[in-house]
Design an enzyme around this catalytic site. Structure first.
Site, PDB file in Angstrom:
ATOM      1  CG  HIS A 140      16.222 -56.790  36.893  1.00 31.55           C
ATOM      2  ND1 HIS A 140      15.806 -57.944  37.274  1.00 31.55           N
ATOM      3  CD2 HIS A 140      17.594 -56.905  36.323  1.00 31.55           C
ATOM      4  CE1 HIS A 140      16.783 -59.038  36.804  1.00 31.55           C
ATOM      5  NE2 HIS A 140      17.534 -58.326  36.510  1.00 31.55           N
ATOM      6  CG  HIS A 167      22.759 -57.863  37.399  1.00 38.45           C
ATOM      7  ND1 HIS A 167      21.959 -57.636  38.223  1.00 38.45           N
ATOM      8  CD2 HIS A 167      22.274 -58.523  36.347  1.00 38.45           C
ATOM      9  CE1 HIS A 167      20.845 -57.829  37.727  1.00 38.45           C
ATOM     10  NE2 HIS A 167      21.002 -58.445  36.621  1.00 38.45           N
ATOM     11  CG  ASP A 168      21.334 -56.370  33.976  1.00 38.71           C
ATOM     12  OD1 ASP A 168      22.131 -57.091  33.528  1.00 38.71           O
ATOM     13  OD2 ASP A 168      20.084 -56.567  34.547  1.00 38.71           O
ATOM     14  CD  GLU A 195      24.756 -57.535  28.139  1.00 44.03           C
ATOM     15  OE1 GLU A 195      26.126 -57.962  28.280  1.00 44.03           O
ATOM     16  OE2 GLU A 195      24.050 -57.834  27.124  1.00 44.03           O
ATOM     17  CG  ASP A 196      21.365 -54.056  30.100  1.00 43.18           C
ATOM     18  OD1 ASP A 196      21.604 -54.445  29.192  1.00 43.18           O
ATOM     19  OD2 ASP A 196      20.549 -54.155  30.778  1.00 43.18           O
ATOM     20  CG  ASP A 210      19.808 -61.514  36.151  1.00 43.02           C
ATOM     21  OD1 ASP A 210      18.932 -60.767  36.214  1.00 43.02           O
ATOM     22  OD2 ASP A 210      20.547 -61.925  35.137  1.00 43.02           O
TER      23      ASP A 210
HETATM   24 MN    MN Z   1      19.205 -58.708  34.964  1.00 45.44          MN
END
Ligand code: MN
Length: 746
Positions: free
Chosen positions: A63, A88-89, A92-93, A155
């Site tokens: 992704h 980018h993630d 967050e993840d 995204d």
């Molecule tokens: Mn994403």
């Protein structure tokens, strides 16, 4: 075991290949070569997401890789953005923090990743207040560094491209949000190709059957268009060749979404849309020749072959659209008698049209000044200004901003002859606010082309406008009915709130005086009794009413304050509680957590009227694309998926949207209005009723018809069982020669 290993090895290979493709695309671009940094970001993200998979079953890293590729290939951004997209993630993840990113990749990349993390929750939360906050965050990060929103759009584009793996109710939420906010922002930033794709994907998931139907029709009519295209363009090519032009020419076919949109808005059939085909001429400017001039030269050459439509010349060459778009649009009559739009642009104008502002930067870096850049700066500045004011109503705020995203521009002149770009339908008041808040707050009217006009006068392109003010003028709530720009609306609301607070303070004083005079003590519950006694909604409303004098306290209020007054209404009138007998006749309430979100609701003949409410705004019938909405009263309301009310719900309360399917067996009847227009004549009414009653055996609930100047217009309400029957009625009525337009009304 062995097969597992083999599969993992395959996956590693796929990941490496995808990364190599990204590097190849990057190296082919005009950016500086920072392969090392990009590789570092990739390796970091890869190990951070290790072992995690997407809904599709793919390793998660695919992704960020895809997003980075879009950022590079389709938006044209450089290494900083590519790295941020790869990362980018991560925050967050995974367990990594912004500090980690900062330490490893430096300030610039860390800030973009931070911005992306802040807005990762989706724009729309459960609560209205949450929405406003999230949306504000999005706009704020956008105005700080535009790359944040560009990567966010990439995204979203990848998530839309892989939407099929998501559960159906999530699909509606994501598709709705995309159409509501991401497509307009993409448009505003000049990413027209991405905007079109986002719209089309949303459409495909929300209305799969209609999407397929339109696609099939486009396919079926392709050959016809090919003939039209070559007949139309052959003479053009001959002439341009003779002029020694360097150019290429191609056809542009309208997207299924915009075709559908037009059909819906104008109530026309696919066959009636005449601008499905447009022609683009993209030229390489000659050395030493001004590319703007060359657009007009080509236009002139075309006028020697075809007749141009007098009202359809659009000069976005000298005055680009606010999103930076430049081209010359003209419409010509083909030899077959059909109007065809021709878009004339240079290669560079074309690139900007496809890639948006990133392409601007590219040219700017080469030392070119660009008026579109300035316009974008102005726009971002306006957004910042609006954000400075507190916004209590989230949806209203969203709507005003959104309005500004799609606005087309016109030009007006100041008394000194300066040119100002304003959105279409801009009023004198909007213009006043766009110049200065003070001018807006005290505006009493304007002189347009030396004639006096009121505040709500809508400006036209080319008007010369002088704003008139007076110090005694004050903002009025009625201004909100005609102010159209986000800035004017925000400023008016802010001024109204200030006035409200002043009134409330005054009301508070009056109340205190009254209490003192009557020798009463102020408790919140006795004050509550007063506003309830006056049937108001809150303490603030009471204070405001006292402040502006619409309520004067008297002996009755004293009774209320003392609790002596017998109330003329139930104790809790504002919670919408219904009496037991009222409840019996209504739909059964459903508990939210008892709903199965994984599977669509099945609408059957038995449960349709007892368990669900058919939305009054769009009145869906079996066969319509529908969804369920779990409302505040604990009922599930069934809307058409294309209903504007449902659109707002999808974006504002996406988590309460439920997928729904019809499982009815044609035992229930629904009344559907069908609009008819055509040429008036004796017997038309008879023909209509004969077909519906006798031929189709369908009953008519009501019929209105009105004739004027030989044209009639009418509506017939038929009782049908499903959409199929509506189509049958429409198709049969179409056979009456004098009927020219026919459409189901929503
Ligand atoms: Mn994403």
């Amino acid at each position: 075991m062995e097969t597992d290993d083999k599969r993992l090895a395959e996956e590693e290979k796929t990941i490496n290949e995808a990364f190599q493709q990204l590097l190849d695309i990057y190296l082919a671009s005009q950016h500086r070569r920072k392969v090392e940094l990009i590789t570092k970001a990739f390796n970091f993200a890869r190990q951070a997401h290790k072992g995690v998979r997407r809904h599709s079953g793919e390793p998660y890293i695919m992704h960020p890789l895809a997003v980075a590729r879009i950022v590079c290939e389709e938006i044209g951004l450089g290494s900083t953005s590519i790295c941020a997209a790869l990362l980018h993630d991560v925050v967050e993840d995974t367990d990594y923090t912004i500090e980690d990113i900062h330490n490893l990749f430096g300030e610039k990349i860390a800030r973009i990743v931070e911005g992306l993390t802040k807005i990762s929750g989706g724009v729309f939360g459960l609560q209205a207040s949450e929405q406003a906050e999230n949306f504000k965050k999005l706009l704020l990060t956008m105005s700080e560094d535009i790359r944040v929103i560009l990567i966010k759009i990439a995204d979203r584009l990848h998530n839309m491209r892989t939407l099929e793996y998501m559960p159906v109710n999530k699909q509606y939420k994501i598709a709705g949000e995309t159409l509501y906010i991401y497509a307009p922002i993409a448009y505003r930033l000049g990413l027209s190709k991405i905007k079109t794709e986002l719209e089309n994907l949303s459409f495909r998931y929300e209305h799969p059957e209609e999407y397929a139907r339109i696609e099939k029709k486009i396919e079926k009519t392709q050959q016809e268009r090919d003939i039209l295209y070559s007949e139309f363009t052959n003479p053009i090519c001959e002439r341009l060749d003779a002029m020694g032009c360097k150019y290429y020419i191609k056809g542009r076919v309208k997207s299924p979404y915009s075709i559908w949109n037009k059909m819906q808005k104008k109530h026309v059939a696919f066959e009636d849309i005449f601008d499905i085909l447009a022609v683009r001429i993209i030229f390489t400017p000659r050395d030493g020749e001004d590319e703007n001039n060359e657009c007009f030269k080509i236009y002139n050459a075309l006028t020697k072959i075809y007749t141009a439509h007098p009202d359809r010349l659009r000069d976005w060459v000298n005055k680009p659209r606010a999103n930076g778009y430049r081209a010359l649009h003209a419409t010509f009559m083909s030899k077959r008698g059909e109007w065809i739009e021709v878009q004339i642009r240079s290669e560079r104008m074309h690139e900007v049209a496809e890639q948006g502002i990133a392409a601007h930067w590219k040219y700017k870096a080469q030392g070119e000044e660009n008026s579109a850049d300035e316009q974008l700066d102005n726009w971002l500045h306006t957004i910042k200004e609006i954000l400075d004011d507190p916004q209590p109503n989230a949806l209203d705020f969203l709507d005003t901003i959104k309005l500004n995203l799609y606005a087309t521009e016109i030009f007006v002149f100041t008394p000194k002859g300066e040119i100002k770009t304003v959105p279409q339908n801009c009023t004198a008041l909007d213009l006043a606010y766009s110049i200065h808040t003070f001018l807006g707050n005290h505006c009493i009217g304007a002189k347009v082309n030396h004639k006096l006009v009121p505040l709500n006068h809508i400006l036209n392109s080319g008007d010369q406008v002088e704003i008139l003010t007076s110090n005694s003028q004050h903002v009025d709530a009625s201004w909100l009915t005609f102010a159209t720009t986000a800035k004017a609306r925000a400023k008016i609301q802010a001024a109204l709130r200030r006035q409200q607070r002043l009134m409330q303070n005054k009301g508070e004083e009056l109340l205190n005086e009254f209490l003192e005079k009557e020798d009463l003590v102020k408790f919140s519950n006795n004050i509550d009794r007063v506003w309830k006694f006056h049937k108001l909604k809150s303490r603030e409303e009471l204070l405001e009413a006292l402040g502006n004098g619409s309520i004067v306290l008297g002996s009755e209020d004293k009774d209320a304050l003392l609790g002596n007054k017998r109330f003329r209404f139930p104790l809790f009138p504002f919670f919408g509680k219904k009496s037991e007998e009222e409840k019996d006749t209504e739909h059964a309430a459903t508990r939210f957590d008892s709903i199965d979100h994984k599977h669509p609701i099945n609408l059957t003949d038995e449960n349709l009227h007892s368990s669900y409410i058919i939305a009054d705004c769009c009145k869906p019938i079996p066969g319509d694309d529908v969804l369920g909405y779990y409302d505040d009263e604990h009922h599930i309301v069934i809307h058409k998926r294309k209903c504007p009310v449902a659109d707002t719900l999808k974006s504002s309360h996406g988590d309460r949207i439920l997928a729904a399917n019809w499982d009815t067996h044609r035992t229930l009847y629904f009344t559907v209005p069908i609009m008819l227009k055509g040429i008036d004549g004796i017997g038309i009414l008879n023909e209509i009723t004969t077909i519906i009653y006798q031929q189709l055996n369908i009953s008519i609930q009501k019929l209105t018809i009105e004739g004027k100047d030989g044209i009639f217009e009418g509506t017939v309400w038929v009782n049908v069982r499903d959409v199929e029957e509506v189509h049958t009625v429409c198709d049969s009525l179409k056979k009456i020669t004098n009927i020219k337009t026919i459409a189901r009304l929503d």
